[in-house]
Design an enzyme around this catalytic site. Structure first.
Site, PDB file in Angstrom:
ATOM      1  N   GLU A  25       0.845  -1.184   0.000  1.00 42.68           N
ATOM      2  CA  GLU A  25       0.000   0.000   0.000  1.00 42.68           C
ATOM      3  C   GLU A  25       0.885   1.240   0.000  1.00 42.68           C
ATOM      4  O   GLU A  25       2.098   1.142   0.216  1.00 42.68           O
ATOM      5  CB  GLU A  25      -0.920  -0.014   1.231  1.00 42.68           C
ATOM      6  CG  GLU A  25      -1.865  -1.206   1.242  1.00 42.68           C
ATOM      7  CD  GLU A  25      -2.850  -1.191   2.406  1.00 42.68           C
ATOM      8  OE1 GLU A  25      -2.778  -0.258   3.237  1.00 42.68           O
ATOM      9  OE2 GLU A  25      -3.677  -2.121   2.476  1.00 42.68           O
ATOM     10  N   PRO A  26       0.306   2.425  -0.251  1.00 45.06           N
ATOM     11  CA  PRO A  26       1.137   3.629  -0.289  1.00 45.06           C
ATOM     12  C   PRO A  26       1.955   3.851   0.979  1.00 45.06           C
ATOM     13  O   PRO A  26       3.075   4.360   0.918  1.00 45.06           O
ATOM     14  CB  PRO A  26       0.102   4.751  -0.488  1.00 45.06           C
ATOM     15  CG  PRO A  26      -1.031   4.097  -1.210  1.00 45.06           C
ATOM     16  CD  PRO A  26      -1.093   2.707  -0.652  1.00 45.06           C
ATOM     17  N   GLY A  43      30.608  -0.090 -24.311  1.00 47.38           N
ATOM     18  CA  GLY A  43      31.053   1.289 -24.402  1.00 47.38           C
ATOM     19  C   GLY A  43      29.898   2.225 -24.737  1.00 47.38           C
ATOM     20  O   GLY A  43      28.795   2.103 -24.207  1.00 47.38           O
ATOM     21  N   GLU A  88       9.005  -7.446  -4.261  1.00 43.47           N
ATOM     22  CA  GLU A  88       8.780  -8.625  -3.416  1.00 43.47           C
ATOM     23  C   GLU A  88       9.782  -8.715  -2.264  1.00 43.47           C
ATOM     24  O   GLU A  88      10.327  -9.772  -1.958  1.00 43.47           O
ATOM     25  CB  GLU A  88       8.761  -9.904  -4.258  1.00 43.47           C
ATOM     26  CG  GLU A  88       7.558  -9.914  -5.189  1.00 43.47           C
ATOM     27  CD  GLU A  88       7.307 -11.248  -5.854  1.00 43.47           C
ATOM     28  OE1 GLU A  88       7.625 -12.297  -5.271  1.00 43.47           O
ATOM     29  OE2 GLU A  88       6.778 -11.223  -6.973  1.00 43.47           O
ATOM     30  N   SER A  97       7.516  -2.357   2.778  1.00 35.94           N
ATOM     31  CA  SER A  97       8.259  -3.390   3.497  1.00 35.94           C
ATOM     32  C   SER A  97       7.537  -3.806   4.788  1.00 35.94           C
ATOM     33  O   SER A  97       7.578  -4.970   5.190  1.00 35.94           O
ATOM     34  CB  SER A  97       9.668  -2.890   3.836  1.00 35.94           C
ATOM     35  OG  SER A  97      10.406  -2.651   2.650  1.00 35.94           O
ATOM     36  N   GLN A 124      29.175  -1.402 -19.941  1.00 37.09           N
ATOM     37  CA  GLN A 124      30.566  -0.963 -19.989  1.00 37.09           C
ATOM     38  C   GLN A 124      31.325  -1.635 -21.135  1.00 37.09           C
ATOM     39  O   GLN A 124      32.121  -0.988 -21.825  1.00 37.09           O
ATOM     40  CB  GLN A 124      31.252  -1.265 -18.651  1.00 37.09           C
ATOM     41  CG  GLN A 124      32.651  -0.694 -18.522  1.00 37.09           C
ATOM     42  CD  GLN A 124      32.651   0.829 -18.413  1.00 37.09           C
ATOM     43  OE1 GLN A 124      31.650   1.416 -18.038  1.00 37.09           O
ATOM     44  NE2 GLN A 124      33.767   1.448 -18.767  1.00 37.09           N
TER      45      GLN A 124
END
Length: 392
Positions: free
Chosen positions: A135-136, A348, A372, A140, A345
């Site tokens: 939810e907002p 390049g 997740e 976590s 990298q």
């Protein structure tokens, strides 16, 4: 530059049936997914018709029982199929992982009657699922979710907002965690529900504008008095948080497999470029600095694959695997970020352009360290297994 085709991954599979299955997945990935991935991601287009094909091919229910239309495959096989899909396009691999996550509650905690009524269509009926926990204000800290479900006769009325929902607004069904207990009930007051995508009062906000995975819609969902019959409650009242954690243990393995798929795609691109690109009269793969980078990238991919498969085999054997799932999610997604960055990298300046897919892989890999359960949460989970809960 000469074209150097990527070689198929040499996989350890338990049966001939599993080998045939992975060959089918690879064929679909190469024929139907990879050729359109860059264009569709750039356009922000979700391949809904492709998920219909995956459903008809039996690929949306691989780890579930054949009794309900599933593939009856062990997790170690399902995850390798997922990796193949993610190698071709992460939107597809992650989409299958999320759909599988959305089916978990009903498949493992639903009644026989519920499974007969809903599960067969969810696994093979061209339907698409989504999983609603975050939810907002509770990412976590999922146990602090605020979306409420209030009993009204034989129904429940759900009100609140869910956030960061993959397939939000386009899914046919949502597995929703809502609070049925009173204030202060914490994780003990959460219950799981199966909500149809066309339920009255259910709406989706505009999709989030993301740095990667633009073809995969991620949106907030608003539940404005959504009425759901008690027959769509999954498990017992108050069991929802345990159901959610059980699903996430398996879902983290799905994310790990997807991460290795993206890393494998980046490695393949880097090897092809390095062996074809000429500088100073010879391929740049002749230079030790790049050779060592490629060796490190390949080692990280193989290590990640071995770890997620080891965790999957524990799951298949019915043994605890929560710690190993967290380890796999942590290692594989960190590896994906490192390998995709190194691939840019190696290419390049070309690696930084949209003419090559490495910049897309790098942008996509980042989200896998977040979804997740962030990788900081994974470290907390692992540490709790090692040293016990934190002191209060």
């Amino acid at each position: 530059m000469p074209d150097r085709a990527a070689q198929p991954v040499d996989r350890q599979l338990p049966t001939e049936e599993a080998r045939d299955l992975i060959s089918l997945v690879r064929e679909i990935a190469q024929r139907e997914i990879a050729p359109h991935a860059a264009e569709e991601e750039d356009a922000g287009r979700f391949p809904r018709e492709l998920f219909g094909l995956l459903s008809e091919s039996g690929l949306l229910g691989l780890p579930y029982d054949a009794e309900h239309g599933g593939g009856d495959q062990p997790y170690e096989v399902y995850l390798q199929a997922l990796e193949e899909l993610a190698t071709a396009r992460l939107t597809v691999g992650l989409g299958v992982s999320v759909h599988t996550l959305a089916c978990h509650a009903l498949a493992n905690y639903g009644t026989k009657e519920q499974q007969i009524e809903h599960l067969t269509a969810m696994l093979g009926g061209r339907l698409l699922g989504a999983y609603c926990l975050s939810e907002p204000s509770s990412g976590s800290d999922a146990a602090s979710l605020r979306t409420k479900a209030v009993r009204d006769g034989e129904d429940w009325v759900i009100s609140g907002t869910k956030a960061w929902i993959t397939h939000g607004g386009i899914a046919d069904f949502y597995t929703v965690m809502a609070r049925t207990g009173g204030e202060g009930s914490g994780s003990r007051g959460i219950t799981a529900f199966l909500v149809p995508g066309d339920a009255e009062g259910l709406s989706a906000a505009a999709p989030e504008k993301k740095m990667g995975m633009k073809g995969s819609p991620t949106a907030q969902l608003h539940f404005d008095g959504v009425r759901v019959a008690d027959s769509r409650r999954i498990g017992e009242e108050g069991q929802g948080f345990a159901i959610a954690l059980s699903a996430l243990d398996s879902g983290r393995l799905g994310i790990a497999a997807c991460a290795i798929g993206v890393a494998q795609a980046a490695l393949d691109e880097a090897v092809a470029y390095a062996t074809g690109r000429q500088q100073f009269g010879r391929p740049i793969s002749d230079f030790q600095g790049l050779r060592f980078m490629l060796a490190d990238m390949a080692t990280q991919v193989e290590a990640g694959r071995a770890l997620y498969l080891s965790a999957a085999r524990l799951r298949d054997a019915g043994r605890p695997f929560s710690k190993q799932a967290a380890m796999a999610k942590l290692l594989c997604t960190d590896a994906a970020m490192k390998v995709t960055t190194d691939a840019v990298q190696i290419l390049g300046g070309y690696g930084y352009t949209a003419d090559f897919p490495t910049e897309r892989y790098m942008r996509e890999a980042k989200v896998l360290q977040i979804v997740e359960g962030t990788n900081q949460i994974q470290r907390m989970v692992i540490a709790r297994h090692l040293a016990g809960p934190e002191s209060r």
